[in-house]
Each structure stands twice: as C-alpha cells, then as structure tokens.
Write a protein that holds these residues in place. Structure first.
Motif, short mmCIF file in Angstrom:
data_model
loop_
_atom_site.label_atom_id
_atom_site.label_comp_id
_atom_site.label_asym_id
_atom_site.label_seq_id
_atom_site.Cartn_x
_atom_site.Cartn_y
_atom_site.Cartn_z
N LEU A 29 0.99 -70.80 -5.17
CA LEU A 29 0.16 -71.65 -6.02
C LEU A 29 0.42 -71.35 -7.49
CD1 LEU A 29 -3.28 -71.73 -4.14
CD2 LEU A 29 -1.52 -73.49 -4.21
N LEU A 30 0.62 -70.07 -7.80
CA LEU A 30 0.98 -69.69 -9.16
C LEU A 30 2.35 -70.25 -9.53
CD1 LEU A 30 -0.19 -65.95 -9.31
CD2 LEU A 30 -1.20 -67.90 -10.51
N LYS A 31 3.26 -70.25 -8.56
CA LYS A 31 4.60 -70.77 -8.79
C LYS A 31 4.56 -72.27 -9.10
CE LYS A 31 9.29 -70.69 -6.85
NZ LYS A 31 10.11 -70.26 -5.70
N ILE A 32 3.73 -73.01 -8.34
CA ILE A 32 3.57 -74.44 -8.61
C ILE A 32 3.03 -74.65 -10.02
CG2 ILE A 32 2.21 -76.49 -8.01
CD1 ILE A 32 2.43 -75.70 -5.10
N SER A 33 2.01 -73.88 -10.37
CA SER A 33 1.41 -74.00 -11.71
C SER A 33 2.43 -73.72 -12.80
CB SER A 33 0.24 -73.02 -11.86
OG SER A 33 -0.75 -73.26 -10.90
N ARG A 34 3.23 -72.68 -12.60
CA ARG A 34 4.20 -72.30 -13.62
C ARG A 34 5.27 -73.36 -13.83
NH1 ARG A 34 8.78 -67.55 -13.69
NH2 ARG A 34 9.14 -67.62 -15.94
N TYR A 35 5.86 -73.83 -12.73
CA TYR A 35 6.98 -74.77 -12.89
C TYR A 35 6.51 -76.18 -13.22
CZ TYR A 35 10.25 -71.15 -11.74
OH TYR A 35 11.00 -70.00 -11.79
N ALA A 36 5.30 -76.53 -12.83
CA ALA A 36 4.74 -77.81 -13.28
C ALA A 36 4.55 -77.78 -14.79
CB ALA A 36 3.41 -78.07 -12.59
N THR A 37 4.11 -76.63 -15.30
CA THR A 37 3.95 -76.46 -16.75
C THR A 37 5.30 -76.51 -17.45
OG1 THR A 37 2.00 -75.06 -16.40
CG2 THR A 37 3.04 -74.96 -18.56
N LYS A 38 6.31 -75.87 -16.86
CA LYS A 38 7.65 -75.86 -17.46
C LYS A 38 8.24 -77.27 -17.50
CE LYS A 38 10.54 -72.45 -16.45
NZ LYS A 38 10.65 -71.56 -17.63
N SER A 61 4.18 -68.16 -19.45
CA SER A 61 4.67 -66.79 -19.54
C SER A 61 3.74 -65.82 -18.80
CB SER A 61 4.78 -66.39 -21.01
OG SER A 61 5.20 -65.05 -21.13
N SER A 62 2.45 -66.00 -18.95
CA SER A 62 1.47 -65.12 -18.30
C SER A 62 1.52 -65.25 -16.78
CB SER A 62 0.05 -65.45 -18.79
OG SER A 62 -0.08 -65.19 -20.16
N VAL A 63 1.68 -66.49 -16.30
CA VAL A 63 1.77 -66.71 -14.86
C VAL A 63 3.03 -66.05 -14.31
CG1 VAL A 63 2.10 -68.46 -13.07
CG2 VAL A 63 0.42 -68.83 -14.86
N GLY A 64 4.14 -66.12 -15.08
CA GLY A 64 5.38 -65.48 -14.66
C GLY A 64 5.21 -63.98 -14.47
N VAL A 65 4.51 -63.34 -15.39
CA VAL A 65 4.26 -61.89 -15.29
C VAL A 65 3.31 -61.60 -14.13
CG1 VAL A 65 3.29 -59.88 -16.46
CG2 VAL A 65 4.65 -61.53 -17.75
N SER A 66 2.30 -62.46 -13.95
CA SER A 66 1.33 -62.27 -12.86
C SER A 66 2.02 -62.35 -11.51
CB SER A 66 0.24 -63.35 -12.94
OG SER A 66 -0.50 -63.24 -14.14
N ARG A 67 2.98 -63.26 -11.36
CA ARG A 67 3.68 -63.41 -10.09
C ARG A 67 4.46 -62.15 -9.74
NH1 ARG A 67 7.69 -67.37 -9.27
NH2 ARG A 67 7.33 -66.91 -7.06
N LYS A 68 4.99 -61.47 -10.77
CA LYS A 68 5.73 -60.24 -10.50
C LYS A 68 4.81 -59.16 -9.93
CE LYS A 68 9.30 -61.14 -13.97
NZ LYS A 68 10.28 -61.55 -12.96
#
Length: 243
Positions: A29-38, A61-68
């Motif tokens: 779900l975080l991945k969807i949010s991140r790439y939809a934003t991108k 950027s924050s979601v990318g770090v959170s996913r890690k």
C-alpha cells in the motif's frame, strides 16, 4: 472448493484486517502511494510553483524510507526458502541460488541503506550500498523470472495433458467434473504466474534505472513510476488473494 467458497464469503473488514496485519500488505500500500505520487510529479499535472509540489516530494521521499524499514529481517525468508528448496537438476539448483541468493543479499543490504538514510550510519556510505543493493536485486530478478518461466512451461504441459483427458472423456460420454475443476485451477495459476513475471520485469526495469543512475529512455521518471505502480498493484492483488 470449501476453502475457495469461504474466501469469497469472507467479511471484507476481517479480510482487510488480516491483510494489513502482514508487513507485505502495508508495504505494498505504501508502494502504491509512493509511485502514484511519483507519476503525478512526473506528469507535470501540477505546476512546479504550486506549494503542494514540495509536500508531495517530501511525502514520496518519506514513504521510500518507511518502506525500507519494513524490510528489516526480510532476508531471513530467502535463507529459509533456500533451505527448503528442492531441485531436480544442477540447472534448477543454480536458478534457486541466483533467485534467492540475489534477493536475500538485496534485503540484507537494504537494512544498512535504511540506517544510512535514517542518520545512524554516515550518509557517505549510501551510494556504494545502493549499488550493491541494486545489482543484487537485478541478479535476484534474473533468477526469479527464469524460475517462473520454467514453472509456466510446466503448467502449460499440465494444461495440455488435462485438456487431452477432457477431450477423450467427452468423446466417450464420460463426465469429468474433476478434470474441469483441475483445468480451472491450472488456468488461475497460469494467470498469476504471468502477472508475477510481468511484475518482476517491471521491478527489474526500475533496478536497471537505479544502476544506470536514471539515464536512458527507459529510465524516464514517467516510465519508472508507471512500472513501480504496476508492480505494486500486482503485488497487492497477489497478497490480497493469498491472505
């Protein structure tokens, strides 16, 4: 059949709770949010002068770090996958080592990248850690796609065999409900396997972009973002069906 019927009749909120209780569920779900934003940022739908643009970039950027952070300890699943793997030939063994070894190394290194981005490790180490991570991920995808293509070939052979049985039974006037159900399951497995291969190819495209530092036509922000969103949707579907 009973398990499938139970899945269909399952309460949506209970299913959602189970899905969100898993790290992969939240991660996708975080991945969807991140790439939809991108995609929104890459499409220039919003002028750069708008105050929402810096907020979207910060969110991405924050979601990318959170996913890690969700990948902490995830390399253990690849170690266990290697331990429990069975193979019929040396070729199968090589593919297993490449797929799980590459992915396992990727998840292991990602932990240190998260620590670097979080400030615990000096940020100067991020670049070479990201290179190691990207190359390991690419190796893992090569092995994963090869294994899935092999599995898809086996499913097609099985499908041909079952289709032949159904045809022979039909010509003799014999009912074959069991074979029809088997054929249906094979087709479902084939669909999921093809989607999984396409997902790996999409993720592989993003990895190649990381290795090439975003240079090239296939590394265009809109292309990479679309590949990421497609991969996230496929992953979400697979995880939803399996939980």
């Amino acid at each position: 059949m009973a398990a499938k019927a139970k899945s269909k009749d399952r309460d949506f909120l209970n299913h959602l709770e189970t899905y969100l209780s898993k790290r992969d569920g939240v991660d996708k779900l975080l991945k969807i949010s991140r790439y939809a934003t991108k995609i929104v940022l890459a499409s220039s739908l919003i002028p750069e002068t708008k105050p929402i643009v810096p907020r979207l970039k910060s969110f991405e950027s924050s979601v990318g770090v959170s996913r890690k952070a969700f990948r902490l300890g995830k390399f253990v699943q690849d170690i266990n996958a290697l331990r429990s793997s069975r193979w019929d030939s040396n070729r199968d063994l090589v593919l297993i080592l490449i797929a799980y070894g590459g992915e396992g190394l990727y998840y292991f290194v990602e932990q240190f990248i998260w620590l670097a981005k979080s400030g615990l490790i000096d940020a100067k180490h991020s670049k070479w850690l990201q290179k190691i991570s990207a190359w390991a991920e690419l190796v893992g995808y090569v092995g994963s796609v090869s294994m899935k293509v092999r599995d898809l070939r086996k499913l097609r052979e099985e499908e041909t065999c079952v289709a032949s049985t159904i045809e022979i039974s039909g010509s003799r006037g014999i009912a074959c409900d069991g074979e029809d159900e088997k054929m249906k399951k094979i087709k479902e497995k084939k669909t999921l396997k093809v989607l999984s291969i396409m997902q790996d190819l999409a993720d592989g495209l993003m990895t190649v972009s990381d290795i090439g530092d975003g240079k090239g036509v296939l590394s265009a922000p809109s292309v990479v973002s679309s590949a990421g969103l497609f991969s996230a949707i496929v992953s979400t579907h697979k995880n939803w069906v399996s939980c």
